[in-house]
Write a protein that holds these residues in place. Structure first.
Motif, PDB file in Angstrom:
ATOM      1  N   LYS A  56    -125.001   1.390  -8.432  1.00 29.63           N
ATOM      2  CA  LYS A  56    -123.944   0.524  -7.849  1.00 29.63           C
ATOM      3  C   LYS A  56    -122.549   0.524  -8.548  1.00 29.63           C
ATOM      4  CE  LYS A  56    -122.719  -4.125  -6.231  1.00 29.63           C
ATOM      5  NZ  LYS A  56    -123.249  -5.615  -6.284  1.00 29.63           N
ATOM      6  N   TYR A  57    -122.646   0.484  -9.951  1.00 29.25           N
ATOM      7  CA  TYR A  57    -121.473   0.097 -10.733  1.00 29.25           C
ATOM      8  C   TYR A  57    -121.094   1.583 -11.252  1.00 29.25           C
ATOM      9  CZ  TYR A  57    -121.814  -4.686 -10.113  1.00 29.25           C
ATOM     10  OH  TYR A  57    -121.840  -5.989  -9.784  1.00 29.25           O
ATOM     11  N   ASN A  58    -121.967   2.779 -11.430  1.00 25.62           N
ATOM     12  CA  ASN A  58    -121.565   3.770 -11.972  1.00 25.62           C
ATOM     13  C   ASN A  58    -121.174   5.144 -10.825  1.00 25.62           C
ATOM     14  OD1 ASN A  58    -121.023   5.850 -13.936  1.00 25.62           O
ATOM     15  ND2 ASN A  58    -123.446   6.353 -13.951  1.00 25.62           N
ATOM     16  N   VAL A  59    -120.198   4.850 -10.075  1.00 18.93           N
ATOM     17  CA  VAL A  59    -120.003   5.770  -9.058  1.00 18.93           C
ATOM     18  C   VAL A  59    -119.499   6.967  -9.725  1.00 18.93           C
ATOM     19  CG1 VAL A  59    -118.258   6.212  -6.858  1.00 18.93           C
ATOM     20  CG2 VAL A  59    -119.638   3.736  -7.220  1.00 18.93           C
ATOM     21  N   SER A  60    -118.571   6.726 -10.618  1.00 14.90           N
ATOM     22  CA  SER A  60    -117.890   8.024 -11.220  1.00 14.90           C
ATOM     23  C   SER A  60    -118.662   8.850 -12.021  1.00 14.90           C
ATOM     24  CB  SER A  60    -116.571   7.688 -11.758  1.00 14.90           C
ATOM     25  OG  SER A  60    -116.880   6.891 -12.865  1.00 14.90           O
ATOM     26  N   THR A  69    -122.301  -8.787 -16.297  1.00 14.17           N
ATOM     27  CA  THR A  69    -122.165  -8.492 -14.662  1.00 14.17           C
ATOM     28  C   THR A  69    -123.357  -7.817 -14.453  1.00 14.17           C
ATOM     29  OG1 THR A  69    -119.724  -8.073 -15.038  1.00 14.17           O
ATOM     30  CG2 THR A  69    -120.850  -7.251 -13.165  1.00 14.17           C
ATOM     31  N   LEU A  70    -124.101  -6.970 -15.042  1.00 17.02           N
ATOM     32  CA  LEU A  70    -125.225  -6.459 -14.619  1.00 17.02           C
ATOM     33  C   LEU A  70    -126.473  -7.429 -14.877  1.00 17.02           C
ATOM     34  CD1 LEU A  70    -125.194  -2.808 -16.473  1.00 17.02           C
ATOM     35  CD2 LEU A  70    -124.318  -3.605 -14.029  1.00 17.02           C
ATOM     36  N   PHE A  75    -130.256  -7.153 -13.636  1.00 18.94           N
ATOM     37  CA  PHE A  75    -130.654  -6.020 -14.509  1.00 18.94           C
ATOM     38  C   PHE A  75    -131.330  -6.637 -15.667  1.00 18.94           C
ATOM     39  CE2 PHE A  75    -129.277  -3.443 -17.820  1.00 18.94           C
ATOM     40  CZ  PHE A  75    -129.882  -2.102 -17.343  1.00 18.94           C
ATOM     41  N   ASN A  76    -132.363  -5.760 -15.993  1.00 15.88           N
ATOM     42  CA  ASN A  76    -133.033  -6.139 -17.157  1.00 15.88           C
ATOM     43  C   ASN A  76    -133.129  -4.752 -18.158  1.00 15.88           C
ATOM     44  OD1 ASN A  76    -135.178  -6.800 -19.195  1.00 15.88           O
ATOM     45  ND2 ASN A  76    -136.448  -7.974 -17.994  1.00 15.88           N
ATOM     46  N   LYS A 108    -116.408  -8.004 -26.738  1.00 14.44           N
ATOM     47  CA  LYS A 108    -117.164  -8.298 -25.640  1.00 14.44           C
ATOM     48  C   LYS A 108    -118.281  -7.040 -25.323  1.00 14.44           C
ATOM     49  CE  LYS A 108    -113.292 -10.005 -22.481  1.00 14.44           C
ATOM     50  NZ  LYS A 108    -112.961 -11.057 -23.470  1.00 14.44           N
ATOM     51  N   GLN A 109    -119.322  -7.916 -24.964  1.00 12.25           N
ATOM     52  CA  GLN A 109    -120.735  -7.031 -24.891  1.00 12.25           C
ATOM     53  C   GLN A 109    -120.684  -6.484 -23.470  1.00 12.25           C
ATOM     54  OE1 GLN A 109    -123.020  -6.724 -27.343  1.00 12.25           O
ATOM     55  NE2 GLN A 109    -121.633  -8.000 -28.489  1.00 12.25           N
ATOM     56  N   LYS A 110    -120.640  -5.015 -23.714  1.00  9.22           N
ATOM     57  CA  LYS A 110    -120.773  -4.239 -22.592  1.00  9.22           C
ATOM     58  C   LYS A 110    -121.763  -3.023 -22.583  1.00  9.22           C
ATOM     59  CE  LYS A 110    -115.612  -4.637 -21.818  1.00  9.22           C
ATOM     60  NZ  LYS A 110    -114.493  -4.094 -21.365  1.00  9.22           N
ATOM     61  N   TYR A 111    -121.879  -2.445 -21.420  1.00 11.33           N
ATOM     62  CA  TYR A 111    -122.661  -1.180 -21.171  1.00 11.33           C
ATOM     63  C   TYR A 111    -121.728  -0.097 -20.933  1.00 11.33           C
ATOM     64  CZ  TYR A 111    -126.927  -3.934 -21.026  1.00 11.33           C
ATOM     65  OH  TYR A 111    -128.075  -4.998 -21.490  1.00 11.33           O
ATOM     66  N   LEU A 112    -122.005   1.140 -21.433  1.00  6.66           N
ATOM     67  CA  LEU A 112    -121.582   2.299 -21.044  1.00  6.66           C
ATOM     68  C   LEU A 112    -122.658   2.874 -19.987  1.00  6.66           C
ATOM     69  CD1 LEU A 112    -119.308   4.642 -21.494  1.00  6.66           C
ATOM     70  CD2 LEU A 112    -120.500   5.395 -23.173  1.00  6.66           C
ATOM     71  N   LEU A 113    -121.981   3.195 -19.112  1.00  9.68           N
ATOM     72  CA  LEU A 113    -123.021   3.720 -17.988  1.00  9.68           C
ATOM     73  C   LEU A 113    -122.736   5.277 -17.659  1.00  9.68           C
ATOM     74  CD1 LEU A 113    -122.883   1.227 -15.065  1.00  9.68           C
ATOM     75  CD2 LEU A 113    -124.162   1.082 -17.170  1.00  9.68           C
ATOM     76  N   VAL A 114    -123.765   6.135 -17.641  1.00 11.76           N
ATOM     77  CA  VAL A 114    -124.015   7.465 -17.785  1.00 11.76           C
ATOM     78  C   VAL A 114    -124.777   7.991 -16.609  1.00 11.76           C
ATOM     79  CG1 VAL A 114    -123.114   7.725 -20.029  1.00 11.76           C
ATOM     80  CG2 VAL A 114    -125.426   7.832 -19.498  1.00 11.76           C
ATOM     81  N   THR A 115    -124.682   9.241 -16.082  1.00 13.79           N
ATOM     82  CA  THR A 115    -125.354   9.734 -15.116  1.00 13.79           C
ATOM     83  C   THR A 115    -125.979  10.900 -15.845  1.00 13.79           C
ATOM     84  OG1 THR A 115    -124.018   9.226 -13.423  1.00 13.79           O
ATOM     85  CG2 THR A 115    -125.701  11.116 -13.063  1.00 13.79           C
ATOM     86  N   TRP A 116    -127.455  11.169 -15.765  1.00 13.91           N
ATOM     87  CA  TRP A 116    -128.077  12.254 -16.417  1.00 13.91           C
ATOM     88  C   TRP A 116    -127.644  13.565 -16.206  1.00 13.91           C
ATOM     89  CZ3 TRP A 116    -131.696  12.258 -20.140  1.00 13.91           C
ATOM     90  CH2 TRP A 116    -132.380  13.681 -20.209  1.00 13.91           C
TER      91      TRP A 116
END
Length: 128
Positions: A56-60, A69-70, A75-76, A108-116
């Motif tokens: 949902k959040y990793n469209v790009s 947010t997650l 999200f766990n 700020k605690q964040k996640y970097l989202l990637v696609t395989w």
């Protein structure tokens, strides 16, 4: 006197006999199977929830998002299917085809989202 773990009735017969009847033995084995399957269903459900939220959040294909947010959406981060380590030593956790890396950006605690990506398969890290 030994008692049956299912019905608390008296167990008669061999010294190593656990259940008072075949029915009680069957009930106990069925309940144990349900408990173990319930665990797998819960894990599978959380993995699917995680993937859905990440997608949902990793469209790009590469996104940074606040952890809260997650987490607020269910999200766990403790549930993932595999890991991948890049050349810098960063360990990405994946839920099937979408991965995340915990980072701190501007305090700020964040996640970097990637696609395989295909090249990641060459360096799949299973035991790190």
């Amino acid at each position: 006197m030994r008692t049956c773990p299912v019905c608390r009735g008296a167990v008669k017969g061999r010294v190593d006999k656990i259940y008072c009847s075949v029915q009680c033995k069957s009930v106990d084995q069925y309940e144990k199977k349900l408990k173990s399957e319930k665990f797998y269903f819960q894990v599978d459900k959380q993995l699917k929830i995680n993937r859905k939220i990440l997608k949902k959040y990793n469209v790009s294909g590469l996104t940074t998002i606040r952890r809260e947010t997650l987490h607020n959406e269910g999200f766990n981060p403790h549930f993932f299917t595999h890991i991948w380590k890049n050349d810098k030593g960063d360990v990405y956790l994946f839920c099937y085809d979408v991965g995340f890396l915990g980072i701190t950006h501007n305090n700020k605690q964040k996640y970097l989202l990637v696609t395989w990506q295909e090249y990641m398969g060459e360096k799949l890290a299973l035991n790190t």
